[in-house]
Design a protein around this motif. Structure first.
Motif, PDB file in Angstrom:
ATOM      1  N   MET A 300     -20.989 -17.324   4.900  1.00 57.13           N
ATOM      2  CA  MET A 300     -20.151 -18.382   4.344  1.00 57.13           C
ATOM      3  C   MET A 300     -18.674 -17.997   4.408  1.00 57.13           C
ATOM      4  SD  MET A 300     -22.602 -19.418   1.117  1.00 57.13           S
ATOM      5  CE  MET A 300     -21.431 -20.518   0.313  1.00 57.13           C
ATOM      6  N   GLN A 302     -17.198 -16.102   6.511  1.00 53.97           N
ATOM      7  CA  GLN A 302     -16.692 -16.134   7.885  1.00 53.97           C
ATOM      8  C   GLN A 302     -16.236 -17.525   8.289  1.00 53.97           C
ATOM      9  OE1 GLN A 302     -19.710 -14.444  10.459  1.00 53.97           O
ATOM     10  NE2 GLN A 302     -19.828 -12.558   9.249  1.00 53.97           N
ATOM     11  N   SER A 303     -16.679 -18.556   7.556  1.00 53.16           N
ATOM     12  CA  SER A 303     -16.306 -19.924   7.914  1.00 53.16           C
ATOM     13  C   SER A 303     -14.847 -20.221   7.606  1.00 53.16           C
ATOM     14  CB  SER A 303     -17.204 -20.926   7.181  1.00 53.16           C
ATOM     15  OG  SER A 303     -16.953 -20.906   5.783  1.00 53.16           O
ATOM     16  N   ARG A 304     -14.138 -19.305   6.957  1.00 51.66           N
ATOM     17  CA  ARG A 304     -12.691 -19.478   6.780  1.00 51.66           C
ATOM     18  C   ARG A 304     -11.976 -19.435   8.121  1.00 51.66           C
ATOM     19  NH1 ARG A 304      -9.759 -15.804   4.965  1.00 51.66           N
ATOM     20  NH2 ARG A 304      -8.039 -17.241   4.512  1.00 51.66           N
ATOM     21  N   ALA A 306     -13.702 -19.742  11.288  1.00 56.97           N
ATOM     22  CA  ALA A 306     -14.431 -20.464  12.327  1.00 56.97           C
ATOM     23  C   ALA A 306     -15.429 -21.394  11.646  1.00 56.97           C
ATOM     24  CB  ALA A 306     -15.160 -19.475  13.252  1.00 56.97           C
ATOM     25  N   PRO A 307     -15.939 -22.412  12.354  1.00 59.03           N
ATOM     26  CA  PRO A 307     -16.927 -23.299  11.735  1.00 59.03           C
ATOM     27  C   PRO A 307     -18.137 -22.521  11.235  1.00 59.03           C
ATOM     28  CG  PRO A 307     -16.134 -24.226  13.809  1.00 59.03           C
ATOM     29  CD  PRO A 307     -15.577 -22.838  13.720  1.00 59.03           C
ATOM     30  N   LEU A 308     -18.724 -23.025  10.167  1.00 64.42           N
ATOM     31  CA  LEU A 308     -19.902 -22.375   9.599  1.00 64.42           C
ATOM     32  C   LEU A 308     -20.994 -22.221  10.658  1.00 64.42           C
ATOM     33  CD1 LEU A 308     -21.510 -21.362   7.092  1.00 64.42           C
ATOM     34  CD2 LEU A 308     -22.246 -23.738   6.772  1.00 64.42           C
ATOM     35  N   ASP A 309     -21.511 -21.013  10.793  1.00 69.90           N
ATOM     36  CA  ASP A 309     -22.605 -20.746  11.727  1.00 69.90           C
ATOM     37  C   ASP A 309     -23.914 -21.108  11.020  1.00 69.90           C
ATOM     38  OD1 ASP A 309     -24.540 -19.725  13.434  1.00 69.90           O
ATOM     39  OD2 ASP A 309     -23.394 -17.927  13.940  1.00 69.90           O
ATOM     40  N   VAL A 310     -24.307 -22.368  11.177  1.00 61.47           N
ATOM     41  CA  VAL A 310     -25.476 -22.877  10.466  1.00 61.47           C
ATOM     42  C   VAL A 310     -26.748 -22.160  10.910  1.00 61.47           C
ATOM     43  CG1 VAL A 310     -26.883 -24.934  10.034  1.00 61.47           C
ATOM     44  CG2 VAL A 310     -24.386 -25.123  10.099  1.00 61.47           C
ATOM     45  N   VAL A 346     -17.111 -23.954   2.511  1.00 62.02           N
ATOM     46  CA  VAL A 346     -17.986 -24.420   3.592  1.00 62.02           C
ATOM     47  C   VAL A 346     -18.248 -25.920   3.532  1.00 62.02           C
ATOM     48  CG1 VAL A 346     -19.141 -22.235   3.997  1.00 62.02           C
ATOM     49  CG2 VAL A 346     -20.011 -23.740   2.229  1.00 62.02           C
ATOM     50  N   GLN A 499     -26.449 -27.919  13.252  1.00 64.73           N
ATOM     51  CA  GLN A 499     -25.842 -28.658  12.146  1.00 64.73           C
ATOM     52  C   GLN A 499     -26.783 -28.843  10.958  1.00 64.73           C
ATOM     53  OE1 GLN A 499     -24.541 -31.894  15.122  1.00 64.73           O
ATOM     54  NE2 GLN A 499     -23.148 -32.186  13.391  1.00 64.73           N
ATOM     55  N   THR A 519     -22.449 -30.104   8.137  1.00 64.40           N
ATOM     56  CA  THR A 519     -21.197 -30.251   8.875  1.00 64.40           C
ATOM     57  C   THR A 519     -20.557 -31.600   8.558  1.00 64.40           C
ATOM     58  OG1 THR A 519     -22.090 -31.345  10.858  1.00 64.40           O
ATOM     59  CG2 THR A 519     -22.238 -28.926  10.753  1.00 64.40           C
TER      60      THR A 519
END
Length: 563
Positions: A300, A302-304, A306-310, A346, A499, A519
């Motif tokens: 979570m 890391q989503s700062r 880049a987009p959240l790696d679902v 997120v 997603q 997303t």
């Protein structure tokens, strides 16, 4: 076609109250101020117990309210058996415990025994001289050529060692320099800790959240770590996290304290893996009932950038869900006092605030384990960016800010980091209503309230059937009504979807499907079979029926089906 929604063979279940509970974490300084000094207190918690009962809470976990100089907001304890004056008295605590129990709820306290405050009498005596009877209660070492004993870094930044000029030795502090680590190798230390634990349990509390417990065992302190990037102090988790031998201490503590009471114990266990579940939280051998892990938090955060790696988020949850299904128990959470607000991190607080707050809630709330709600999460509270570093209280935030400046980062860039990562984002006062100071206090609070408090508050959402608060109340009622969500199997239905997070819970003759889009874009979902069943809960005001294998989810749409 082979259907994905098939009956799953069930694991053996052992029913107990703490598995079936809904827990709520209170940060007392920011919960409710009863006496008009701008600081939350124990009487303030009592005033809001009816709210928590109406929400559907079974267990309340209170962050430290012990006596403390407050270097790390109470996690630096100077008296384990005293109450911080700002929070009230022991009589106030006894009244709180009685009021909680009168409502059929349980009360957990934070147990902080990796370290004390440097103002605790144990440490005051320990630092008197090298020959002090309590010298070995803490970890003291000689320096090397005017430098600390080794190059281990503190979790809060800088060296993990602090020089005591009176005795010319260094003491170890994994956290703040005002939080010296106890030496668990010393049997007298352990006995003193166990006596204190039993004192609280005899008072009638219902358990503990055990802080930083994976750090109590250290590797030899003469170990220097390699520094490939040339930093003076090196991240040292491998030196003081989950070190061989820690379970001897944990099992001893269990035998002499926890095992003698019908309580709930939750370990903060940074760095453990499901393979170690039996010793940490196994039904027979575990030192505690359940544990907080941090793997999903790392994804979570890391989503700062880049987009959240679902996909990775689902893989992590699946690892823990499957890993603890037979051995151990999950403590489920997406927010706590050491994080930032989930909807700001997120979710999409600007365009899909309600949708993302409710989707994130549904995403974790129906998994296998005991769900925890952090205060304010149930109304979708957001991060609170403050203009200056001097407006912040958190010691870690300040240390990291100035360390970045010293390493050449500009002040504005360092503040950007603060706005996105500071723990103070979740420590601002709860927004109870639209009155001045959000109804938290009659005077200016110790930290500012969010500027949107006049519209984002408990009172407004309590009147709105479609609010985030109403959604959480419904989730709690559903979870309590259906054993499947407590004891059922877990299966990730679409592990590779980028997603959607779709998982199935099954128990005996009941099956449920949880479908969330994590997303801000529409998501096309193709299931292995047509969903046939009843839509039990959704965050969409006008949901479209799903009667095909392929369908479209709106941004942050969340659905729960009884199959």
């Amino acid at each position: 076609m082979e259907t994905a929604f098939r009956r799953v063979e069930q694991q053996t279940v052992t029913r107990t109250w703490w598995k079936e509970a809904i827990a709520y974490q209170i940060y007392p300084r920011s919960f409710n101020d009863s006496n008009g000094d701008g600081i939350g207190d124990l009487r303030g918690i009592i005033e809001k117990l009816d709210y928590l009962e109406d929400l559907g809470i079974d267990v309340i976990w209170i962050c430290p309210m012990y006596k403390s100089p407050n270097d790390d907001n109470g996690y630096d304890i100077s008296d384990y058996q005293g109450i911080m004056e700002e929070f009230g008295t022991m009589e106030d605590f006894d009244a709180l415990l009685q009021a909680v129990h009168a409502r059929g709820m349980k009360l957990l306290l934070d147990l902080v025994v990796n370290h004390t405050s440097d103002e605790h009498p144990w440490f005051v005596e320990s630092r008197q001289s090298i020959d002090s009877p309590k010298r070995d209660w803490y970890i003291w070492r000689d320096g090397q050529g005017g430098e600390p004993p080794n190059n281990w870094a503190s979790i809060f930044g800088g060296s993990a060692w602090e020089l005591d000029p009176e005795t010319n030795q260094y003491y170890l502090h994994v956290f703040s320099k005002k939080q010296p680590d106890l030496n668990w190798e010393n049997g007298d230390v352990r006995t003193a800790v166990y006596d204190m634990v039993n004192w609280w349990l005899d008072k009638g509390i219902d358990g503990f959240r055990v802080d930083a417990i994976s750090h109590i065992k250290k590797k030899p302190t003469d170990t220097m770590l390699p520094s490939p990037d040339g930093k003076k102090y090196v991240t040292a988790f491998s030196m003081y996290s989950n070190i061989d031998g820690i379970h001897e201490y944990l099992q001893e503590m269990k035998r002499k304290t926890f095992a003698n009471y019908d309580i709930m114990t939750v370990g903060e266990t940074n760095g453990i893996e499901p393979e170690a579940a039996d010793l940490w939280m196994g039904a027979d051998n575990g030192a505690m009932n359940m544990a907080f892990h941090f793997d999903h938090v790392d994804i979570m955060r890391q989503s700062r950038l880049a987009p959240l790696d679902v996909v990775e988020l689902k893989r992590i949850f699946d690892k823990w869900q499957q890993g603890l299904l037979e051995t151990g128990w999950n403590a489920l959470y997406i927010e706590n006092h050491d994080m930032v607000r989930a909807v700001s991190l997120v979710g999409d607080e600007n365009h899909y605030w309600r949708e993302s707050a409710t989707a994130l809630g549904m995403m974790y709330f129906f998994m296998h384990g005991t769900p925890f709600i952090y205060q304010g999460q149930e109304i979708g509270m957001k991060n609170v960016p403050l203009p200056s570093i001097h407006d912040y209280d958190d010691v870690a935030t300040k240390n990291e800010y100035f360390e970045r400046i010293a390493n050449g980062m500009s002040e504005i860039d360092s503040m950007q980091q603060v706005w996105g990562t500071s723990r103070d984002n979740v420590r601002t006062p709860i927004q109870w209503d639209a009155s001045p100071h959000a109804g938290f206090s009659t005077v200016t609070p110790w930290m500012p309230v969010h500027e949107e408090y006049e519209t984002l508050n408990v009172e407004a959402q309590a009147k709105d059937a479609h609010s985030i608060l109403s959604f959480y109340k419904t989730m709690i009622r559903l979870r309590r009504a259906e054993e499947t969500f407590t004891y059922g199997s877990y299966r990730d239905v679409l592990p590779d979807h980028r997603q959607a997070f779709v998982y199935e819970r099954a128990f005996e003759d009941k099956r449920f499907l949880i479908v969330t889009n994590l997303t801000a874009n529409p998501a096309t979902v193709t299931l292995p079979d047509v969903v046939t069943g009843t839509l039990v809960l959704t965050n969409e005001l006008d949901p479209e029926p799903i009667d095909t294998e392929t369908f479209l989810l709106k941004p942050f749409e969340a659905r729960l089906y009884r199959l």
